[in-house]
Scaffold this active site. Structure first.
Site, short mmCIF file in Angstrom:
data_model
loop_
_atom_site.label_atom_id
_atom_site.label_comp_id
_atom_site.label_asym_id
_atom_site.label_seq_id
_atom_site.Cartn_x
_atom_site.Cartn_y
_atom_site.Cartn_z
N ASN A 65 63.17 75.85 83.78
CA ASN A 65 62.84 75.87 82.36
C ASN A 65 64.10 76.25 81.58
O ASN A 65 64.53 77.40 81.60
CB ASN A 65 61.71 76.88 82.10
CG ASN A 65 61.27 76.92 80.64
OD1 ASN A 65 61.94 76.40 79.76
ND2 ASN A 65 60.14 77.55 80.40
N HIS A 105 58.59 69.15 77.48
CA HIS A 105 59.31 70.38 77.80
C HIS A 105 59.09 70.67 79.27
O HIS A 105 57.97 70.64 79.77
CB HIS A 105 58.78 71.52 76.93
CG HIS A 105 59.23 72.87 77.37
ND1 HIS A 105 60.55 73.15 77.66
CD2 HIS A 105 58.54 74.02 77.59
CE1 HIS A 105 60.65 74.42 78.03
NE2 HIS A 105 59.45 74.96 77.99
N CYS A 133 61.10 77.60 73.22
CA CYS A 133 61.05 76.36 73.99
C CYS A 133 60.70 75.14 73.14
O CYS A 133 61.00 74.00 73.52
CB CYS A 133 60.04 76.48 75.12
SG CYS A 133 60.44 77.79 76.31
#
EC number: 2.3.1.180
Length: 323
Positions: free
Chosen positions: A280, A250, A114
Site C-alpha cells: 500500500n 487503490h 490514500c
C-alpha cells in the site's frame, strides 16, 4: 466545443530497496504466508535514509514529462498528493517544482491520505476546465516507511514507498462519453470515522507518530464506499459497468480489490493489480498502477478506466477517464 483534461504522459519511480515479506519474520510474529493470504502483498520498496518524498515524486514526474514530450516549463501547475511530505512546510510540490527546474506556474499539496491522488486528479480537472491551467502535473508520492511502527504487525507489513505521476493537458472534445480525458469525478469524506485510520502524531502530540488502523472496520467501510463512488462517477459520465475496460483501484489489500470488483460486477481480469509488488503506497498507488498498467501493455489509448480509493478521514472518491 468541450474542453477535456486528457492524459498525455505517465511515469513512476520506486526506491531501490526491496523488502520481501520474509524480512519481517525475524522481528515479528508473522510469516510470508500470513502476510500474503491476508493482504496479497509479497514485497514492497522502502526509501533510503537520504531519500525523501520529493525525490521520488521528481523522478516520477520526469518520466511522465518524457512520455508527454514536454519540459518542466511547459507545465502550468504541479499538484502533489501526499501524507508524508519532506517537511511540515513548504509543500512537497514546491520542492518538486524546484528540483524539476520549473521557473513558472504554481504548486501545492493535497492531503487526503490514500484517496489523495483521486482528490488531486479531480482538482486538476477542475483547473483545466475553468481555464486556470492548461497543463497540470499530478503526482502521488509517499514515504510511508517513516511513519510505521515496526513492532505492529497489523500495519508495518502493509505499506511501502513510491511515486507515480500523470501529465494532464487541455484538449478539445465532442462533449460525449467517447471523448478521451476525464469524464466523471466523485469525492466524499466523513470525519466521524477518523479513528479507523490515522497517525497519532502532529501538533497535538508534538511528535511524528505512527499509523493506527482498525483493519476489520475499515475493510467493511471500504468495499461498500468504493463500489458506491465508482457507480456515481460512472453515472455522471453517462456510462455503465459494461463500458469499463479497466478498474485501477487503490492498492491497499487484495481482498478489498476483489470485493469491490465483485460488487461492481467487473471480473478480476479487468482489474490492474500491483499490490503484490508495492504494498500500500497510499496516494502513490493509483498513479503507480496506471504507469505499470501502461508498461505491461494492459492500458491502451481509448480504454475506459475507473480509479477509486479510500483513505483516512475517512475520505474516498473515484475518477472515470478515457485513456
Amino acid at each position: 466545443m468541450t474542453i477535456r483534461a486528457t492524459v498525455t504522459g505517465v511515469g513512476h519511480h520506486l526506491p531501490d530497496r526491496v523488502v520481501p515479506n520474509s524480512e519481517f519474520e525475524s522481528t515479528l510474529d508473522t510469516s510470508d504466508e500470513w502476510i500474503r493470504t491476508r493482504s496479497g502483498i509479497e514485497r514492497r520498496h522502502f526509501a533510503a535514509d537520504d531519500e525523501y518524498t520529493s525525490d521520488l515524486g521528481t523522478k516520477a514526474a520526469q518520466n511522465a514529462l518524457s512520455m508527454a514530450g514536454l519540459v518542466p516549463d511547459d507545465i502550468d501547475a504541479v499538484i502533489v498528493a501526499t501524507s508524508t511530505p519532506d517537511l511540515t512546510f513548504p509543500s512537497a510540490a514546491t520542492m518538486i517544482q524546484q528540483k524539476l527546474g520549473m521557473t513558472r506556474g504554481f504548486a501545492f499539496d493535497v492531503q487526503a491520505v490514500c484517496a489523495g491522488f483521486v482528490f488531486a486528479l479531480a482538482n486538476a480537472n477542475g483547473m483545466i476546465l475553468s481555464g486556470q491551467a492548461r497543463r497540470v502535473l499530478v503526482i502521488g508520492a509517499e514515504t510511508f516507511s517513516r511513519i510505521l511502527d515496526m513492532t505492529d504487525r497489523a500495519t508495518c507489513v502493509l505499506f511501502g514507498d513510491g511515486a507515480g505521476a500523470l501529465v494532464l493537458e487541455a484538449s478539445e472534445g465532442t462533449g460525449t462519453a467517447a471523448d478521451r480525458g476525464i469524464l466523471g469525478t466523485d469525492l466524499n469524506s466523513d470525519g466521524r470515522h477518523r479513528d479507523m485510520l490515522y497517525v497519532d502524531g502532529g501538533m497535538v502530540s508534538q511528535q511524528t507518530g505512527f499509523i493506527k488502523m482498525q483493519g476489520n472496520a475499515l475493510f467493511r467501510q471500504a468495499v461498500e464506499k468504493l463500489a458506491s463512488t465508482a457507480n456515481t462517477a460512472l453515472e455522471k459520465a453517462g456510462l455503465g459497468h459494461d463500458d469499463v475496460d479497466w478498474i485501477v483501484p487503490h492498492q491497499a489489500n487484495i481482498r478489498i480489490i476483489q470485493g469491490t470488483a465483485k460488487k461492481l460486477g467487473v471480473p478480476m481480469d479487468k482489474v490492474v493489480v500491483t499490490v503484490a509488488d508495492h504494498g500500500n503506497t497510499s496516494a502513490a498507488s493509483i498513479p503507480l498502477a496506471l504507469s505499470v498498467g501502461v508498461a505491461r501493455g494492459q492500458i491502451k489509448q481509448g480504454d475506459l478506466l475507473v480509479t477509486e480509493a479510500i483513505g483516512g478521514g475517512l475520505a474516498w472518491g473515484s475518477v472515470v477517464l478515457r485513456w
